[in-house]
Scaffold this active site. Structure first.
Site, PDB file in Angstrom:
ATOM      1  N   ASN A 159       0.825  -1.214   0.000  1.00  0.00           N
ATOM      2  CA  ASN A 159       0.000   0.000   0.000  1.00  0.00           C
ATOM      3  C   ASN A 159       0.857   1.262   0.000  1.00  0.00           C
ATOM      4  O   ASN A 159       0.417   2.317  -0.425  1.00  0.00           O
ATOM      5  CB  ASN A 159      -0.960   0.000   1.192  1.00  0.00           C
ATOM      6  CG  ASN A 159      -0.241   0.038   2.521  1.00  0.00           C
ATOM      7  OD1 ASN A 159       0.870  -0.491   2.653  1.00  0.00           O
ATOM      8  ND2 ASN A 159      -0.831   0.661   3.512  1.00  0.00           N
ATOM      9  N   LYS A 182      12.205  -7.870   0.417  1.00  0.00           N
ATOM     10  CA  LYS A 182      11.102  -8.592  -0.229  1.00  0.00           C
ATOM     11  C   LYS A 182       9.905  -7.637  -0.317  1.00  0.00           C
ATOM     12  O   LYS A 182       9.198  -7.407   0.661  1.00  0.00           O
ATOM     13  CB  LYS A 182      10.689  -9.833   0.568  1.00  0.00           C
ATOM     14  CG  LYS A 182       9.629 -10.641  -0.196  1.00  0.00           C
ATOM     15  CD  LYS A 182       8.763 -11.466   0.713  1.00  0.00           C
ATOM     16  CE  LYS A 182       7.345 -11.001   0.890  1.00  0.00           C
ATOM     17  NZ  LYS A 182       6.531 -10.715  -0.271  1.00  0.00           N
ATOM     18  N   PRO A 183       9.708  -7.039  -1.489  1.00  0.00           N
ATOM     19  CA  PRO A 183       8.517  -6.191  -1.634  1.00  0.00           C
ATOM     20  C   PRO A 183       7.278  -7.080  -1.754  1.00  0.00           C
ATOM     21  O   PRO A 183       7.408  -8.275  -2.024  1.00  0.00           O
ATOM     22  CB  PRO A 183       8.772  -5.447  -2.949  1.00  0.00           C
ATOM     23  CG  PRO A 183       9.715  -6.311  -3.721  1.00  0.00           C
ATOM     24  CD  PRO A 183      10.476  -7.163  -2.734  1.00  0.00           C
ATOM     25  N   ALA A 184       6.107  -6.500  -1.583  1.00  0.00           N
ATOM     26  CA  ALA A 184       4.885  -7.270  -1.845  1.00  0.00           C
ATOM     27  C   ALA A 184       4.907  -7.681  -3.310  1.00  0.00           C
ATOM     28  O   ALA A 184       5.210  -6.857  -4.179  1.00  0.00           O
ATOM     29  CB  ALA A 184       3.665  -6.410  -1.558  1.00  0.00           C
ATOM     30  N   GLY A 238       3.178  -4.717   7.701  1.00  0.00           N
ATOM     31  CA  GLY A 238       2.087  -5.547   7.186  1.00  0.00           C
ATOM     32  C   GLY A 238       1.073  -5.803   8.287  1.00  0.00           C
ATOM     33  O   GLY A 238       0.933  -5.015   9.231  1.00  0.00           O
ATOM     34  N   SER A 239       0.386  -6.927   8.175  1.00  0.00           N
ATOM     35  CA  SER A 239      -0.731  -7.185   9.093  1.00  0.00           C
ATOM     36  C   SER A 239      -0.247  -7.562  10.492  1.00  0.00           C
ATOM     37  O   SER A 239       0.867  -8.069  10.676  1.00  0.00           O
ATOM     38  CB  SER A 239      -1.596  -8.317   8.537  1.00  0.00           C
ATOM     39  OG  SER A 239      -0.898  -9.545   8.665  1.00  0.00           O
ATOM     40  N   GLU A 260       5.881  -2.810  12.004  1.00  0.00           N
ATOM     41  CA  GLU A 260       4.911  -1.726  11.788  1.00  0.00           C
ATOM     42  C   GLU A 260       3.643  -2.365  11.255  1.00  0.00           C
ATOM     43  O   GLU A 260       3.595  -2.781  10.106  1.00  0.00           O
ATOM     44  CB  GLU A 260       5.469  -0.709  10.795  1.00  0.00           C
ATOM     45  CG  GLU A 260       6.747  -0.023  11.241  1.00  0.00           C
ATOM     46  CD  GLU A 260       6.608   0.738  12.539  1.00  0.00           C
ATOM     47  OE1 GLU A 260       5.466   1.016  12.967  1.00  0.00           O
ATOM     48  OE2 GLU A 260       7.648   1.037  13.138  1.00  0.00           O
ATOM     49  N   CYS A 294      -2.199   2.203   6.767  1.00  0.00           N
ATOM     50  CA  CYS A 294      -2.249   1.737   8.156  1.00  0.00           C
ATOM     51  C   CYS A 294      -2.633   2.891   9.070  1.00  0.00           C
ATOM     52  O   CYS A 294      -3.078   2.678  10.184  1.00  0.00           O
ATOM     53  CB  CYS A 294      -0.931   1.095   8.564  1.00  0.00           C
ATOM     54  SG  CYS A 294       0.455   2.183   8.355  1.00  0.00           S
ATOM     55  N   GLU A 403      -9.403  -3.505  12.020  1.00  0.00           N
ATOM     56  CA  GLU A 403      -8.989  -2.727  10.856  1.00  0.00           C
ATOM     57  C   GLU A 403      -9.732  -3.239   9.611  1.00  0.00           C
ATOM     58  O   GLU A 403      -9.841  -4.452   9.415  1.00  0.00           O
ATOM     59  CB  GLU A 403      -7.484  -2.919  10.667  1.00  0.00           C
ATOM     60  CG  GLU A 403      -6.887  -2.098   9.567  1.00  0.00           C
ATOM     61  CD  GLU A 403      -5.381  -2.298   9.455  1.00  0.00           C
ATOM     62  OE1 GLU A 403      -4.922  -3.449   9.550  1.00  0.00           O
ATOM     63  OE2 GLU A 403      -4.666  -1.297   9.267  1.00  0.00           O
TER      64      GLU A 403
HETATM   65  C1  UN1 Z   1       1.376   2.790   5.894  1.00  0.00           C
HETATM   66  O1  UN1 Z   1       0.203   2.896   5.578  1.00  0.00           O
HETATM   67  O2  UN1 Z   1       1.923   1.667   5.963  1.00  0.00           O
HETATM   68  O3  UN1 Z   1       1.198   8.460   7.459  1.00  0.00           O
HETATM   69  C2  UN1 Z   1       2.273   3.938   6.130  1.00  0.00           C
HETATM   70  C3  UN1 Z   1       0.990   8.104   6.312  1.00  0.00           C
HETATM   71  C4  UN1 Z   1       2.113   7.651   5.434  1.00  0.00           C
HETATM   72  C5  UN1 Z   1       2.637   6.350   5.859  1.00  0.00           C
HETATM   73  C6  UN1 Z   1       1.617   5.266   5.998  1.00  0.00           C
HETATM   74  N1  UN1 Z   1       3.102   8.656   5.295  1.00  0.00           N
HETATM   75  O4  UN1 Z   1      -0.096   8.086   5.831  1.00  0.00           O
END
Ligand code: UN1
Length: 515
Positions: A159, A182-184, A238-239, A260, A294, A403
């Site tokens: 995302n 490792k990107p998505a 991620g989740s 995170e 997130c 979420e």
């Molecule tokens: C995320 O959704 O994993 O604060 C990060 C924000 C962004 C970062 C979000 N700069 O919306």
């Protein structure tokens, strides 16, 4: 620089380990555009667990040499990345929009975060300070040094497919670590464009490796690599579910990952708030990126005295918000891919009879049968969803505590600030939060009471600045912070040194003169 445009034939993307593309192509995967679902952007050859751990081995072999490169020189490489990202900002932004459907305006903002992160760290190589510390004994000096950890395995979500990876990769490299990224797999194309920027900046082979693989393969490969002592730090966005599995795995190896994770971010609108501003903030925080940040707004917790006004302003603004083709002037585009769309549809089933759906004629996918006025583009070409405002959510509702990662805002009321703070903390996440108030006492009371790692006053829950500590608590993470100088503690460990030049054995705690 590779441009994966519809005008070109789809790129063939492979993992690159030690500067060498992985030749095996036995697990092809099509990478598509979520707003033009027929458009294949790339064919991605997926790697397996063995490839992942072999990338970690390669990174391990390259690490000592990279750590020996003086930090200011490593900083120059980061500076080159900043310059290349700036020169290729538009190509990177368009790649993000094509790959995950984020609006071009937001994609440009995201790429700017990459640039800002590199700009911040380009000079940080000249400031990787340690300390000189007084000793309790004469003719003895104490020092501290920041040392790199070794190999960082960085696993990121799609995302924020370029900004969030840069938050890990840039400081990890700057501090002398090598990286396996490792990107998505579903944001493979824009990950590739970012990787190309990095690889043209002067990084020696093996210092940054990109591995395209599915989550379970990466997890298995990571486990093997940890068993073999090839990984020293895991960074994961991620989740919460996957984050806790990674936490358990790293814990078995006595490592603390940087996690995170998800969020259920509250926005409290107090009785003295600028309600118009709050409604505008809710619209952006809740529906920006189709709610797939997130840091997206979860529930607006509104004082009962301003509730009706807030609801009517938000409903009005939502009704006139443009949705659709992310290359046009819209509030948000499609869901990132079919999997995200399906998962979100599952969450919509949580809406129960006691909720009032406001500001929308429908709650699901936008189709010709369920149209949206002012839709921009062709609704059938992508995973577009109606914005939903859900009135009357209660703490016992799943939609209050979980979420949703979709364009949905829950709304509820409160009477006393303590109650608003309690409701804010109830889901157990603790990433971002916002309070709209004109009273500084309320702002500071909220700040100290809310469990979130980030607090906005009169601003959006999303949109953190690239040099402030970013991270959450509780179900949102294990307290690690990215960005700014705070992230240095994620990728370095402190070493202490003492140097006794007295010429005799001075015993700490025993030979100290008593005054
Ligand atoms: C995320 O959704 O994993 O604060 C990060 C924000 C962004 C970062 C979000 N700069 O919306």
């Amino acid at each position: 620089m590779t441009e994966t445009t519809s005008a070109q034939s789809p790129a063939d993307l492979r993992s690159v380990i030690g500067g060498v593309p992985l030749q095996r192509a036995d697990r092809p995967m099509a990478n598509t555009n979520p707003s033009l679902t027929e458009e294949v952007l790339a064919h991605v050859s997926l790697a397996d667990r063995g490839d992942f751990s072999s990338a970690c081995r390669t990174a391990k072999q390259a690490q000592q040499e990279w750590a020996r490169t003086p930090a200011p020189i490593r900083g120059q490489v980061i500076g080159n990345i900043a310059d290349l990202a700036t020169a290729n900002k538009e190509a990177l932004s368009r790649a993000v929009t094509r790959d995950i459907g984020k609006t071009l305006t937001e994609a440009r903002g995201e790429v700017q975060e990459v640039i800002d992160t590199c700009e911040f760290f380009r000079s940080e190589g000249r400031r990787l300070y340690g300390h000189t510390v007084p000793s309790e004994m004469p003719d003895k000096q104490l020092f501290t040094f920041r040392d790199p950890l070794g190999v960082a395995a960085v696993i990121t979500a799609g995302n924020f497919p370029v900004a969030v990876p840069s938050w890990y990769i840039v400081p990890a490299l700057l501090t002398g670590n090598t990286v396996v990224w490792k990107p998505a797999e579903y944001s493979a194309s824009c990950a590739w464009v970012l990787y190309e920027v990095f690889s043209r900046a002067g990084l020696p082979p093996g210092v940054l490796n990109i591995v395209y693989c599915e989550g379970e393969e990466a997890f298995a490969g990571l486990s093997d690599a940890l068993d073999e002592g090839l990984v020293d730090k895991v960074g994961f966005t991620g989740s919460t579910t996957v984050g806790s599995r990674i936490g358990e795995l790293c814990g078995r190896h006595l490592q603390t990952p940087c996690l995170e994770l998800g969020g259920k971010n509250p926005m409290v609108v107090t009785e003295d708030a600028d309600v118009e501003l709050a409604a505008e903030g809710a619209l952006f925080s809740g529906f920006g990126t189709a709610g797939q940040r997130c840091t997206s707004l979860g529930t607006a917790i509104v004082h009962e005295s301003v509730y009706e006004r807030f609801i009517s302003l938000l409903t009005e603004a939502t009704a006139s918000a443009a949705v659709g083709d992310p290359t046009r002037d819209v509030l948000y585009g499609p869901m990132i891919n079919e999997r995200f769309a399906e998962r979100y549809e599952g969450f919509l089933n949580w809406i129960s009879d006691h909720h009032r759906v406001l500001g929308s004629t429908a709650t699901g996918r936008i189709t010709p049968a369920r149209p949206r006025e002012g839709f921009v583009g062709d609704p059938e070409s992508g995973f577009f969803y109606h914005p939903v405002i859900l009135d009357g959510v209660r703490p016992s509702d799943k939609v209050f505590t979980e979420e949703t990662f979709g364009p949905i805002i829950g709304v509820t009321t409160y009477r006393h600030l303590e109650e608003a703070i309690e409701l804010s903390n109830l889901p157990g996440y603790g990433l971002s939060s916002a309070v709209y108030t004109t009273d500084p006492r309320t702002a500071f009371t909220f700040r100290s009471g809310v469990g979130a790692g980030m607090v906005s006053v009169n601003n959006s829950t999303s949109g953190a600045e690239a040099h402030m500590p970013f991270g959450g608590n509780g179900r949102s993470g294990n307290g690690g912070r990215l960005s700014g100088t705070w992230v240095l503690d994620q990728f370095t460990r402190w070493r202490s040194m003492n140097w006794d030049y007295s010429g005799k054995l001075q015993k700490a705690q025993m030979d100290v003169a008593q005054i």
